[in-house]
Design a protein around this motif. Structure first.
Motif, PDB file in Angstrom:
ATOM      1  N   LEU A  35       4.189  13.079   6.183  1.00  0.00           N
ATOM      2  CA  LEU A  35       3.299  14.227   6.307  1.00  0.00           C
ATOM      3  C   LEU A  35       3.712  15.380   5.391  1.00  0.00           C
ATOM      4  CD1 LEU A  35       2.802  14.247  10.177  1.00  0.00           C
ATOM      5  CD2 LEU A  35       1.289  13.301   8.427  1.00  0.00           C
ATOM      6  N   ASP A  36       4.999  15.498   5.138  1.00  0.00           N
ATOM      7  CA  ASP A  36       5.496  16.534   4.244  1.00  0.00           C
ATOM      8  C   ASP A  36       5.369  16.051   2.800  1.00  0.00           C
ATOM      9  OD1 ASP A  36       6.751  18.725   3.136  1.00  0.00           O
ATOM     10  OD2 ASP A  36       8.771  18.114   3.756  1.00  0.00           O
ATOM     11  N   ALA A  37       4.594  16.743   1.995  1.00  0.00           N
ATOM     12  CA  ALA A  37       4.306  16.298   0.622  1.00  0.00           C
ATOM     13  C   ALA A  37       5.564  16.242  -0.239  1.00  0.00           C
ATOM     14  CB  ALA A  37       3.265  17.210  -0.015  1.00  0.00           C
ATOM     15  N   LYS A  38       6.469  17.207  -0.053  1.00  0.00           N
ATOM     16  CA  LYS A  38       7.683  17.226  -0.872  1.00  0.00           C
ATOM     17  C   LYS A  38       8.588  16.039  -0.548  1.00  0.00           C
ATOM     18  CE  LYS A  38      11.515  20.169  -2.233  1.00  0.00           C
ATOM     19  NZ  LYS A  38      12.206  21.443  -2.011  1.00  0.00           N
ATOM     20  N   LYS A  39       8.768  15.751   0.742  1.00  0.00           N
ATOM     21  CA  LYS A  39       9.582  14.607   1.142  1.00  0.00           C
ATOM     22  C   LYS A  39       8.922  13.290   0.722  1.00  0.00           C
ATOM     23  CE  LYS A  39      11.992  16.615   5.059  1.00  0.00           C
ATOM     24  NZ  LYS A  39      12.240  16.537   6.508  1.00  0.00           N
ATOM     25  N   ALA A  40       7.596  13.234   0.821  1.00  0.00           N
ATOM     26  CA  ALA A  40       6.881  12.017   0.416  1.00  0.00           C
ATOM     27  C   ALA A  40       7.050  11.770  -1.080  1.00  0.00           C
ATOM     28  CB  ALA A  40       5.406  12.133   0.783  1.00  0.00           C
ATOM     29  N   GLN A  41       7.002  12.825  -1.870  1.00  0.00           N
ATOM     30  CA  GLN A  41       7.182  12.675  -3.317  1.00  0.00           C
ATOM     31  C   GLN A  41       8.599  12.227  -3.646  1.00  0.00           C
ATOM     32  OE1 GLN A  41       4.772  12.761  -5.443  1.00  0.00           O
ATOM     33  NE2 GLN A  41       6.059  12.439  -7.224  1.00  0.00           N
ATOM     34  N   THR A  42       9.568  12.770  -2.941  1.00  0.00           N
ATOM     35  CA  THR A  42      10.961  12.353  -3.146  1.00  0.00           C
ATOM     36  C   THR A  42      11.134  10.888  -2.778  1.00  0.00           C
ATOM     37  OG1 THR A  42      11.703  14.591  -2.639  1.00  0.00           O
ATOM     38  CG2 THR A  42      13.352  12.841  -2.526  1.00  0.00           C
ATOM     39  N   TRP A  43      10.557  10.483  -1.651  1.00  0.00           N
ATOM     40  CA  TRP A  43      10.630   9.080  -1.232  1.00  0.00           C
ATOM     41  C   TRP A  43       9.971   8.180  -2.270  1.00  0.00           C
ATOM     42  CZ3 TRP A  43       7.356   5.082  -0.547  1.00  0.00           C
ATOM     43  CH2 TRP A  43       7.863   3.965   0.115  1.00  0.00           C
ATOM     44  N   ARG A  44       8.807   8.602  -2.756  1.00  0.00           N
ATOM     45  CA  ARG A  44       8.064   7.782  -3.719  1.00  0.00           C
ATOM     46  C   ARG A  44       8.871   7.582  -4.992  1.00  0.00           C
ATOM     47  NH1 ARG A  44       3.604  10.401  -3.434  1.00  0.00           N
ATOM     48  NH2 ARG A  44       2.794   9.129  -1.769  1.00  0.00           N
ATOM     49  N   LYS A  45       9.530   8.636  -5.468  1.00  0.00           N
ATOM     50  CA  LYS A  45      10.345   8.504  -6.679  1.00  0.00           C
ATOM     51  C   LYS A  45      11.505   7.538  -6.473  1.00  0.00           C
ATOM     52  CE  LYS A  45       9.491  13.084  -8.603  1.00  0.00           C
ATOM     53  NZ  LYS A  45      10.083  14.400  -8.900  1.00  0.00           N
ATOM     54  N   ARG A  46      12.048   7.535  -5.258  1.00  0.00           N
ATOM     55  CA  ARG A  46      13.240   6.725  -5.001  1.00  0.00           C
ATOM     56  C   ARG A  46      12.923   5.267  -4.649  1.00  0.00           C
ATOM     57  NH1 ARG A  46      18.312   8.441  -1.181  1.00  0.00           N
ATOM     58  NH2 ARG A  46      19.591   6.655  -1.725  1.00  0.00           N
ATOM     59  N   LEU A  76       0.828  -1.205   0.000  1.00  0.00           N
ATOM     60  CA  LEU A  76       0.000   0.000   0.000  1.00  0.00           C
ATOM     61  C   LEU A  76       0.864   1.258   0.000  1.00  0.00           C
ATOM     62  CD1 LEU A  76      -2.786  -1.074   2.523  1.00  0.00           C
ATOM     63  CD2 LEU A  76      -2.943  -0.939   0.029  1.00  0.00           C
ATOM     64  N   LEU A  77       1.971   1.226   0.690  1.00  0.00           N
ATOM     65  CA  LEU A  77       2.901   2.350   0.713  1.00  0.00           C
ATOM     66  C   LEU A  77       3.522   2.556  -0.666  1.00  0.00           C
ATOM     67  CD1 LEU A  77       4.035   4.347   2.818  1.00  0.00           C
ATOM     68  CD2 LEU A  77       5.892   2.749   3.186  1.00  0.00           C
ATOM     69  N   GLY A  78       3.884   1.478  -1.325  1.00  0.00           N
ATOM     70  CA  GLY A  78       4.492   1.568  -2.651  1.00  0.00           C
ATOM     71  C   GLY A  78       3.554   2.111  -3.705  1.00  0.00           C
ATOM     72  N   PHE A  79       2.273   1.790  -3.605  1.00  0.00           N
ATOM     73  CA  PHE A  79       1.299   2.268  -4.578  1.00  0.00           C
ATOM     74  C   PHE A  79       0.698   3.615  -4.203  1.00  0.00           C
ATOM     75  CE2 PHE A  79       1.350  -2.191  -5.907  1.00  0.00           C
ATOM     76  CZ  PHE A  79       1.456  -2.010  -7.280  1.00  0.00           C
ATOM     77  N   GLY A  80       1.110   4.190  -3.081  1.00  0.00           N
ATOM     78  CA  GLY A  80       0.661   5.516  -2.706  1.00  0.00           C
ATOM     79  C   GLY A  80      -0.676   5.573  -2.003  1.00  0.00           C
ATOM     80  N   VAL A  81      -1.243   4.436  -1.621  1.00  0.00           N
ATOM     81  CA  VAL A  81      -2.509   4.426  -0.888  1.00  0.00           C
ATOM     82  C   VAL A  81      -2.305   4.995   0.513  1.00  0.00           C
ATOM     83  CG1 VAL A  81      -4.352   2.954   0.011  1.00  0.00           C
ATOM     84  CG2 VAL A  81      -3.360   2.479  -2.231  1.00  0.00           C
TER      85      VAL A  81
END
Length: 72
Positions: free
Chosen positions: A35-46, A25-30
């Motif tokens: 909490l920080d959108a910018k850090k979450a997006q960076t994590w998701r890309k990586r 669920l974490l990998g698919f973004g569910v």
């Protein structure tokens, strides 16, 4: 002398299945990566690709452990 197990094999298998489900669920973004959108997006890309593949594999391992605990 062998030490007693803290958790039964069925409980151990259920924990592994839960970790795999959470990872998927974490990998698919569910579930958001933070909490920080910018850090979450960076994590998701990586890391999201790894979690999309690894999460279901962990679920399969958990199901195998559960089958072994119930039938063997």
């Amino acid at each position: 002398m062998l030490a007693a197990q803290a958790l039964s094999p069925v409980t151990q298998a259920l924990v592994v299945i839960g970790v795999g489900t959470f990872s998927t669920l974490l990998g698919f973004g569910v579930i958001p990566a933070g909490l920080d959108a910018k850090k979450a997006q960076t994590w998701r890309k990586r890391y999201a690709g790894n979690f999309r593949i690894g999460g279901p594999l962990v679920i399969v391992v958990g199901l195998v452990l559960l089958a072994r605990a119930l039938w063997m």
